[in-house]
Enzyme design. Sequence first.
Site, PDB file in Angstrom:
ATOM      1  N   CYS A  76       0.886  -1.162   0.000  1.00 10.08           N
ATOM      2  CA  CYS A  76       0.000   0.000   0.000  1.00 10.08           C
ATOM      3  C   CYS A  76       0.922   1.208   0.000  1.00 10.08           C
ATOM      4  CB  CYS A  76      -0.952  -0.023   1.194  1.00 10.08           C
ATOM      5  SG  CYS A  76      -0.133  -0.062   2.808  1.00 10.08           S
ATOM      6  N   SER A  77       0.470   2.349   0.469  1.00 13.50           N
ATOM      7  CA  SER A  77       1.330   3.537   0.430  1.00 13.50           C
ATOM      8  C   SER A  77       2.528   3.408   1.377  1.00 13.50           C
ATOM      9  CB  SER A  77       0.522   4.796   0.763  1.00 13.50           C
ATOM     10  OG  SER A  77      -0.123   4.654   2.014  1.00 13.50           O
ATOM     11  N   ILE A  80       2.198  -0.811   5.870  1.00 10.93           N
ATOM     12  CA  ILE A  80       1.993  -1.314   7.231  1.00 10.93           C
ATOM     13  C   ILE A  80       0.514  -1.506   7.585  1.00 10.93           C
ATOM     14  CG2 ILE A  80       4.169  -0.516   8.232  1.00 10.93           C
ATOM     15  CD1 ILE A  80       2.776   1.981   9.208  1.00 10.93           C
TER      16      ILE A  80
END
Length: 268
Positions: A76-77, A80
């Site tokens: 994802c970005s 986490i």
Amino acid sequence: MGLFQVTLQEEVAYAYYTIRKLVVKNKQTNSTRRIIQYHFTRWPDHGVPEPFELLQFYKRVNSGHTAHKGPLIVHCSAGIGRTGSYIGLDALMKQGTSSVEIDVFDYTEMMRKDRMNMIQTAKQYEMLHFVLLEGLTVMTSSMSKTDFCRVLTDMLEDNIPAQQYAVLNNAKPEYSTREYKSALSNKDKKKNRSILAVEKYKIRLMTTTSGYIDAVNIPGYRTPYGYIITQHPLDNTATDFLSLIAQERSDTVVSIGNLKVGTSVIFR
């Protein structure tokens, strides 16, 4: 530019995710690798997705087949929060199918030993429990359209649709007192006050001060906004109903039941 050349061969969008087929070429060796990217598109920036939507995405990813034996890459970005939630879902679903118990806390702790803050928020952690609950208790299956008639015949013989409906009734989502209060507003515009629309799925009518109309979005197979479902208009909501058709640019209206009594109207 660079050592690798990436070519998009195919892109297919569904209601909750997009699937892309890519070819990565090493310019020095001319070797190529075919890669499938599964992109979940329904995770809000500040919140969590619907358990059903994430579960359908997980099942689609899990149904993919490849000749390569390497590990699954998840990102994802920041790598986490959403990433940790998905990895937890994948690992614990597999554990739950072969074991009588799973431990979400223990697995989250184990992930955090390798990368800090995996599953970043309490909402993500809570959401993971709901997705696992649905995934391990509500059994679903998919089939091709060519097999549908044959599979349906077998299901009817075993009374499976009735069994599935009973499971659905037992797996209803829970809503807060605040959501119920919101759903009970604008009583004069409801035909049946026992049928409530969930706030986050409501459509806002731009032509009225309140913005209220008793209508919600229902996803289709390829789009998250495939249908709008609403009640048959009342005397004081007929104008709102026509305004909604114009606002949403709908070209088809399906009326079901006796219009004098009024049941559902579905349009797209």
